[in-house]
Enzyme design. Structure first.
Site, PDB file in Angstrom:
ATOM      1  N   ARG A 149       0.819  -1.214   0.000  1.00 19.00           N
ATOM      2  CA  ARG A 149       0.000   0.000   0.000  1.00 19.00           C
ATOM      3  C   ARG A 149       0.855   1.267   0.000  1.00 19.00           C
ATOM      4  NH1 ARG A 149      -2.758  -3.387   3.607  1.00 19.00           N
ATOM      5  NH2 ARG A 149      -4.950  -3.802   3.121  1.00 19.00           N
ATOM      6  N   ASP A 169       9.382  -6.248  -5.885  1.00 20.28           N
ATOM      7  CA  ASP A 169       8.571  -6.926  -4.880  1.00 20.28           C
ATOM      8  C   ASP A 169       8.309  -8.331  -5.392  1.00 20.28           C
ATOM      9  OD1 ASP A 169       6.488  -7.922  -3.220  1.00 20.28           O
ATOM     10  OD2 ASP A 169       5.936  -5.874  -2.687  1.00 20.28           O
ATOM     11  N   ALA A 229      10.236   2.763   6.637  1.00 19.99           N
ATOM     12  CA  ALA A 229       9.527   1.494   6.837  1.00 19.99           C
ATOM     13  C   ALA A 229       9.889   0.875   8.180  1.00 19.99           C
ATOM     14  CB  ALA A 229       9.841   0.543   5.689  1.00 19.99           C
ATOM     15  N   ARG A 230      11.018   0.184   8.245  1.00 25.48           N
ATOM     16  CA  ARG A 230      11.471  -0.483   9.458  1.00 25.48           C
ATOM     17  C   ARG A 230      12.970  -0.300   9.593  1.00 25.48           C
ATOM     18  NH1 ARG A 230       8.033  -1.166  13.249  1.00 25.48           N
ATOM     19  NH2 ARG A 230       6.599   0.083  12.053  1.00 25.48           N
ATOM     20  N   ASP A 254      13.768   7.649   8.898  1.00 27.33           N
ATOM     21  CA  ASP A 254      12.757   7.884   9.930  1.00 27.33           C
ATOM     22  C   ASP A 254      12.719   6.766  10.970  1.00 27.33           C
ATOM     23  OD1 ASP A 254      10.416   9.275  11.039  1.00 27.33           O
ATOM     24  OD2 ASP A 254       9.262   7.571  10.290  1.00 27.33           O
ATOM     25  N   GLU A 259      15.452   2.161  18.917  1.00 27.37           N
ATOM     26  CA  GLU A 259      14.769   3.445  19.126  1.00 27.37           C
ATOM     27  C   GLU A 259      14.432   3.623  20.598  1.00 27.37           C
ATOM     28  OE1 GLU A 259      11.388   3.589  16.511  1.00 27.37           O
ATOM     29  OE2 GLU A 259      12.599   3.466  14.694  1.00 27.37           O
ATOM     30  N   HIS A 278      10.904   8.600  13.953  1.00 25.67           N
ATOM     31  CA  HIS A 278       9.805   7.658  13.679  1.00 25.67           C
ATOM     32  C   HIS A 278       8.457   8.386  13.617  1.00 25.67           C
ATOM     33  CE1 HIS A 278       8.736   3.128  14.021  1.00 25.67           C
ATOM     34  NE2 HIS A 278       7.876   3.747  13.244  1.00 25.67           N
ATOM     35  N   ALA A 281       3.902   7.554  10.973  1.00 26.24           N
ATOM     36  CA  ALA A 281       2.469   7.415  11.251  1.00 26.24           C
ATOM     37  C   ALA A 281       1.954   8.500  12.179  1.00 26.24           C
ATOM     38  CB  ALA A 281       2.190   6.049  11.869  1.00 26.24           C
TER      39      ALA A 281
END
Length: 528
Positions: A149, A169, A229-230, A254, A259, A278, A281
């Site tokens: 997404r 992907d 992302a991660r 980010d 963390e 981070h 979101a």
């Protein structure tokens, strides 16, 4: 009343939804030690990224039925441990999609135009216009690693900026990506040809450090990297070194391996590197969205209903769920019925779907059948998460068959089981939205499986129904419905009674001894 623990600063909107039916304790900041101490009191747990739901936490969670992650990533939850214990793990795959997409694009633009450092020096009263000349996005090639997404969202926005977009992907629908203007390539080709590379993959053993120094050395001169992302997908130490050596022109990060990051983190203080704590979101809208998503999933799970965002069971789209939802209760009760019919250990179960329902993924319905079959015989709770695993551990082979052809019904579910050298079968369908059992061991019936049913093959002769009714009346057992089924077996009918009371063991034994009854099986649907 069931209790829910909301940790890590969950939006109040979702908590308000849950408080309408459950008790919710809010602990915005909770230590690992405190979580271990209190988790045994709760039926559901809501977290963001701060709390670590380890195997040790799950072991102490004696009542826990569901863990909800208000966000996409679930790497702070031990999913294998939760699955083994039958605990559902859900996330919110779509609640923060826009926020993460926009932040990724904002980071790419901020990095390409040196906005953070230009602002910082301006705030100090400096005017360094010539020092912070940037690069344009138009005409550049963006490599998107992970076309889910968020990756797709970033790609669409890049195309609007007249960028060329290539993507990697292993699970993407290449035709759909091409239709959007994205060229799907191998990872090595993407690394060698992209001017900007952004990663949007989950953190797994396969994706950890998937972009390290060896990959960076293959990249184009002037390449810029983005990770929203991660932490850990891009090796942070290697990235810092690559920036220092000029192998990588810039980076926007980010998320981090640890963390919050340490004060001596290698990326701190580097020119051409943009860092945010981070924030992918962190929008008002996203926090509300993920909170509501997870709260709705917890509501469903605590009511014993399936959830569409479970990460430790087969995912079900909203479109498929709309088709199969009316059949879930029926499927469980067919499983419960077959369990009650079978004598001895079930070795094999075959679930056949006929009619229009074969057009969708029926995997969750098959799981519902297994759940209904195992619940009456296992002491531990059986749910949509652990049912397949429990069946496998008991050596039960599950087979699913689809055949669009069907007589007399729009859709039909048939469950067959092999046990003790015999085969048993039961069929069901919907009349409107009501599930009905329409055949038991080749006897045609019409039974509403709403509470308890008593299945009795009996002699086909006058007076049998009266004998049975008199017996039940003698012991105060109310018969609310009765169906009598015929078959090709000479001299035998099948009576199915819907009864409102439990039958004591001694009464049931006496009933089975009636000379007009060949056998009797009691099916208690309250167990599913």
């Amino acid at each position: 009343m069931q209790k829910i623990l909301a940790a890590d600063g969950i939006s109040e909107k979702g908590i308000e939804l849950l408080r309408k039916e459950f008790e919710v304790d809010v602990r915005d900041k909770i230590s690992a030690e405190e979580l271990l101490e209190i988790i045994g009191n709760y039926d559901a747990l809501m977290v963001r990224s701060a709390s670590k739901v380890t195997a040790e936490v799950i072991e102490k969670a004696s009542k826990l039925k569901i863990i909800g992650r208000a966000g996409v990533g679930v790497d702070n939850i031990d999913i294998p441990a939760a699955t083994a214990k039958g605990i559902i793990v859900i996330n919110s795959p779509g609640g923060n999609t826009i926020a993460a997409t926009e932040h990724t694009f904002a980071m790419m633009m901020a990095m390409s135009r040196n906005i953070p450092i230009a602002n910082e020096t301006m705030q100090r009263g400096e005017w360094n216009r010539k020092q912070y000349v940037g690069v344009e996005l138009k005409g550049k090639t963006l490599g998107v690693v992970g076309l889910g997404r968020i990756g797709m969202g970033v790609a669409k926005r890049a195309l609007a900026f007249d960028m060329n977009v290539i993507g990697y992907d292993p699970y993407v629908n290449e035709e759909r990506a091409n239709d959007l203007g994205i060229k799907v390539v191998a990872l090595e080709e993407l690394i060698e040809n992209a001017d900007f590379i952004t990663v949007h993959m989950p953190l797994t053993p396969e994706t950890k450090n998937m972009i390290s120094m060896s990959e960076m050395k293959k990249m184009k001169s002037g390449v810029r990297l983005i990770n929203c992302a991660r932490g850990g997908i891009i090796n942070e130490e290697d990235l810092a070194q690559a920036v220092k050596e000029g192998i990588v022109a810039g980076a926007a990060i980010d998320v981090f391996t640890e963390e919050p990051i340490a004060k001596d983190h290698p990326l701190i203080g580097l020119k051409n590197v943009v860092l945010t704590p981070h924030l992918g979101a962190s929008t008002v809208e996203a926090q509300i969205g993920v909170s509501l998503d997870v709260s709705k999933g917890i509501l469903a799970a605590l009511k014993g209903e399936p959830v569409t965002t479970a990460v430790n069971m087969a995912p079900v789209s909203q479109q498929v769920m709309q088709v199969i939802a009316p059949y879930l209760n029926l499927a469980e009760r067919l499983g419960c019925t077959i369990c009650s019919l079978a004598e001895g250990a079930v070795k094999k179960v075959e679930v056949t779907y006929n009619g229009e329902i074969t057009n969708v993924n029926t995997g969750l319905l098959t799981t519902a059948v297994i759940k209904g079959m195992l619940n009456p015989i296992l002491e531990k709770e059986v749910n949509y998460v652990n049912a397949p695993m429990l069946a496998k551990s008991r050596g039960i082979k599950i087979t699913e068959i689809k055949d669009k052809e069907v007589d007399n019904f729009t859709n039909l579910i048939t469950v067959k089981a092999q046990a003790g050298g015999k085969e048993y079968s039961v069929k069901g369908t919907l009349f409107g939205n009501e599930g009905r059992i329409v055949e038991i061991d080749k006897f045609s019936v019409d039974v509403d499986p709403h509470a308890r049913i008593l299945i009795c093959p009996h002699i086909n002769r006058p007076g049998v129904i009266g004998t049975v009714g008199t017996f039940m009346g003698k012991y105060g057992i109310n018969i609310s419905a009765m169906a009598v089924g015929r078959t090709d077996i000479n001299g035998t009918n099948l009576m199915v009674l819907t009864i409102d009371n439990d039958i004591p063991a001694d009464v049931f034994k006496e009933f089975k001894a009636l000379d007009v009854i060949f056998d009797a099986k009691l099916v208690n649907f309250y167990t599913v």
